[in-house]
Design an enzyme around this catalytic site. Structure first.
Site, PDB file in Angstrom:
ATOM      1  N   SER A   1       0.818  -1.225   0.000  1.00  0.00           N
ATOM      2  CA  SER A   1       0.000   0.000   0.000  1.00  0.00           C
ATOM      3  C   SER A   1       0.849   1.270   0.000  1.00  0.00           C
ATOM      4  O   SER A   1       1.539   1.537  -0.977  1.00  0.00           O
ATOM      5  CB  SER A   1      -0.949  -0.044   1.191  1.00  0.00           C
ATOM      6  OG  SER A   1      -1.908   0.961   1.080  1.00  0.00           O
TER       7      SER A   1
ATOM      8  N   ASP B   1      -2.342   6.079  -3.584  1.00  0.00           N
ATOM      9  CA  ASP B   1      -1.225   5.428  -2.892  1.00  0.00           C
ATOM     10  C   ASP B   1      -0.685   4.318  -3.818  1.00  0.00           C
ATOM     11  O   ASP B   1      -1.080   4.236  -4.977  1.00  0.00           O
ATOM     12  CB  ASP B   1      -1.671   4.897  -1.518  1.00  0.00           C
ATOM     13  CG  ASP B   1      -2.713   3.814  -1.628  1.00  0.00           C
ATOM     14  OD1 ASP B   1      -3.421   3.747  -2.657  1.00  0.00           O
ATOM     15  OD2 ASP B   1      -2.842   3.011  -0.686  1.00  0.00           O
TER      16      ASP B   1
ATOM     17  N   ASP C   1      -1.124   1.090  -4.226  1.00  0.00           N
ATOM     18  CA  ASP C   1      -2.014   0.108  -4.847  1.00  0.00           C
ATOM     19  C   ASP C   1      -3.340   0.727  -5.272  1.00  0.00           C
ATOM     20  O   ASP C   1      -4.264   0.013  -5.668  1.00  0.00           O
ATOM     21  CB  ASP C   1      -2.244  -1.090  -3.919  1.00  0.00           C
ATOM     22  CG  ASP C   1      -2.929  -0.704  -2.623  1.00  0.00           C
ATOM     23  OD1 ASP C   1      -2.679   0.417  -2.127  1.00  0.00           O
ATOM     24  OD2 ASP C   1      -3.729  -1.504  -2.099  1.00  0.00           O
TER      25      ASP C   1
ATOM     26  N   ASP D   1      -5.924   1.914  -3.861  1.00  0.00           N
ATOM     27  CA  ASP D   1      -7.228   1.744  -3.228  1.00  0.00           C
ATOM     28  C   ASP D   1      -7.653   3.059  -2.569  1.00  0.00           C
ATOM     29  O   ASP D   1      -8.783   3.204  -2.143  1.00  0.00           O
ATOM     30  CB  ASP D   1      -7.232   0.578  -2.214  1.00  0.00           C
ATOM     31  CG  ASP D   1      -6.249   0.773  -1.081  1.00  0.00           C
ATOM     32  OD1 ASP D   1      -5.294   1.573  -1.230  1.00  0.00           O
ATOM     33  OD2 ASP D   1      -6.429   0.132  -0.025  1.00  0.00           O
TER      34      ASP D   1
END
Ligand code: MG
Length: 449
Positions: A96, A233, A235, A237
Site C-alpha cells: 500500500s 497510494d 495500490d 485503493d
C-alpha cells in the site's frame, strides 16, 4: 491480530520477515483453506512483487487451485477481476503506502471484500500446522495470464457519465494505479496530465496521498489551470484530491462531499464511516437527508457495515472509499471518476468545498509498547469515565466520547507501537484544552500499564 496478519494483511520488510518462503506458505494455506477453485493474483510495482507473487502462485498451484495472474494491477483491479472471472478469492501483493523496502500480502473474498480477521486466523492456523493440501501430479492447478484492464475501463464508462470534458492531473506515485487511472480519465473524455506514472517501484514521492506528498500535484494543477488533481497510494485503493485552485482538499471534507454526492445520486440512504471520522460528515449528510453510521477502522469493517445496513456509500477519513454499486473493494480509481462526475454535475471543486462545515481537528501519537496497549486502554477507560463529561460513548474500536460540539477518540494503533488521540471541537481553544487533558491522561495510563 495474529502472528503474520496485521490490520491490513501481511506487511513487512522484504527478505527479512516477508520472504518467498512465507509467500509460498500463504499460497499453500489459502489453497488448503479453499479446497478447490480459482484465485486471482495481482501485484503492485515494487521491486520485490514479482518474487513474492511467483512464490505465492506456486503454493496455490500445489494445492490444485487454478490461478489467474493479472500482473501489475492496482488493488481495485484485482477486486474487479475476482468478480469478472468468478474467482473464489483474490490476492494482492502490495504494501500500500509503505516505503519501497516493504511489501505485503492481502487476501480478498469472492465478493470483493477483504478477508476478515477470522478468515486470516484460519489461514494462520493452517500455516502453523503445516497440514497443506497436496494435489496429485494430474491435479496440479493451471496458471493463466490475463489483463482485465480494458474490461474494467469499459465497465466504469457504463457507470460514469460526463456532459463536459475536464483537465485532470493524475499523480499515481509510481504505483500500480499508473496503468489504469490516467487511461480511465482519458477514456472518460478528459484531457489528462500524468505525474509519477512510470511504474518502476522507485517512488518519487511519499506514497500516502496527503497535503505534503502532493505538493507537485497541487502546483501542476495551478500552472496548467486544471479542473482537478487526483492522486493514489501504491495500490490505488485510496484517493487524494486537489481542487481547481491547487489546494489539497482535506480527507474529511472530501469524504463529506462525495457522501453528499452519492445521496444526491441515489436518493436518501445510509453512509458508513469509521470511529475516527469527524462531525462535518454527520452535519453535511444529515442536511441532505442521509444518515451516518460508524464502524471500526479498516476497509473490512466498512464493507461489512455497507452490507449489513444496505448503505449507499462507505468511506474512511484516510481517502479509502467503497462504492457498493461498483464493488466492495476500496477503489481509488473509480473514486477519481466519481469525483470528476461530481464536478460535472455540481460545479468547481473549490466552490463545493465551501459547502462543508469545518471544525478544528487535532491528532497526537504517544509511544506505547504493543504489550502495554491492552492494559493502558483499560486505565484510559476508567480515567475517562471519571474526568470527562460527555453525552455518548462509542467503544467498538478504542474509546470515543462525544458531546454536541466536540469528540475525543483514544485508540491503540493496529500497526505501530503507539497510542493515538484524535479529537475535534468547534473552536481552537476547546480543541487545545481537550488535547491537553487527553494527552496527560494517556501519558499517565501508559506509565501505569
Ligand atoms: Mg492502499
Amino acid at each position: 491480530m495474529g502472528r503474520y496478519f496485521g490490520t491490513s494483511g501481511i506487511r513487512e520488510v522484504v527478505n527479512e520477515k516477508l520472504t518467498p518462503e512465507l509467500a509460498l506458505r500463504v499460497g499453500r494455506a489459502l489453497g488448503t483453506f479453499l479446497g478447490d477453485g480459482k484465485v486471482v493474483v495481482g501485484m503492485d510495482t515494487r521491486t520485490s512483487s514479482e518474487m513474492l507473487k511467483n512464490a505465492l502462485i506456486s503454493g496455490l498451484l500445489s494445492t490444485g487451485i487454478d490461478v489467474i495472474d493479472i500482473g501489475i494491477a492496482p488493488t481495485p483491479l484485482t477486486g474487479f477481476a475476482i468478480k469478472l472471472y468468478e474467482a473464489d478469492a483474490g490476492v494482492t501483493i502490495t504494501a500500500s503506502h509503505n516505503p519501497p523496502e516493504y511489501n505485503g500480502i492481502k487476501v480478498w473474498q469472492s465478493n470483493g471484500m477483504a478477508y476478515t480477521s477470522d478468515m486470516e486466523n484460519e489461514l494462520e492456523k493452517i500455516m502453523e500446522s503445516g497440514a497443506f493440501k497436496k494435489a496429485g501430479w494430474n491435479e496440479i492447478g493451471r496458471l493463466s495470464h490475463v489483463n482485465p484492464r480494458e474490461e474494467y475501463i469499459r465497465k466504469v464508462l457504463n457507470m460514469i457519465e460526463l456532459e463536459d470534458s475536464y483537465t485532470v492531473v493524475v499523480d499515481t506515485g509510481n504505483g500500480a494505479g499508473s496503468l489504469v487511472s490516467p487511461y480511465l480519465q482519458r477514456e472518460l473524455g478528459n484531457k489528462v496530465i500524468s505525474l509519477n506514472a512510470h511504474p518502476s517501484g522507485y517512488f518519487v514521492r511519499e506514497l500516502e496521498p496527503n497535503e505534503k506528498s502532493l505538493e507537485w500535484l497541487a502546483r501542476t494543477v495551478k500552472v496548467t489551470k486544471a479542473d482537478v488533481g487526483i492522486a493514489h497510494d501504491g495500490d490505488a485503493d485510496r484517493i487524494g484530491v486537489v481542487d481547481d485552485r491547487g489546494n489539497f482538499v482535506e480527507y474529511e471534507t472530501m469524504l463529506s462531499l462525495i457522501s453528499g454526492y452519492m445521496l444526491r445520486k441515489f436518493g436518501k440512504g445510509k453512509i458508513i464511516t469509521t470511529v475516527d471520522a469527524g462531525f462535518a460528515l454527520d452535519d453535511y449528510v444529515e442536511s441532505l437527508g442521509g444518515e451516518v453510521i460508524r464502524v471500526k477502522v479498516g476497509d473490512v469493517a466498512v464493507a461489512e457495515g455497507i452490507v449489513r445496513e444496505d448503505a449507499i456509500f462507505g468511506g474512511e477519513p484516510s481517502g479509502t472509499w467503497i462504492i457498493p454499486q461498483w464493488n466492495l473493494t476500496p477503489d481509488g480509481i473509480f473514486a477519481g471518476a466519481l469525483v470528476v462526475e461530481m464536478i460535472d454535475k455540481l460545479g468547481p471543486l473549490s466552490e463545493l468545498v465551501r459547502e462543508v462545515p469545518r471544525y478544528v481537528t487535532k491528532r497526537a501519537k504517544l509511544p506505547c509498547p504493543n504489550e502495554k496497549k491492552g492494559k493502558a486502554m483499560k486505565i484510559i477507560k476508567r480515567e475517562v469515565l471519571e474526568s470527562f463529561e460527555y453525552e455518548r460513548l462509542i467503544d467498538i474500536d478504542g474509546l470515543r466520547i462525544e458531546n454536541s460540539d466536540w469528540w475525543v477518540l483514544f485508540r491503540p494503533s493496529g500497526t505501530e507501537p503507539i497510542m493515538r488521540i484524535t479529537l475535534e471541537a468547534h473552536t481552537r481553544e476547546k480543541a487545545e484544552e481537550l488535547m491537553d487533558k487527553a494527552k496527560k491522561l494517556v501519558e499517565k495510563a501508559i506509565k501505569q500499564a
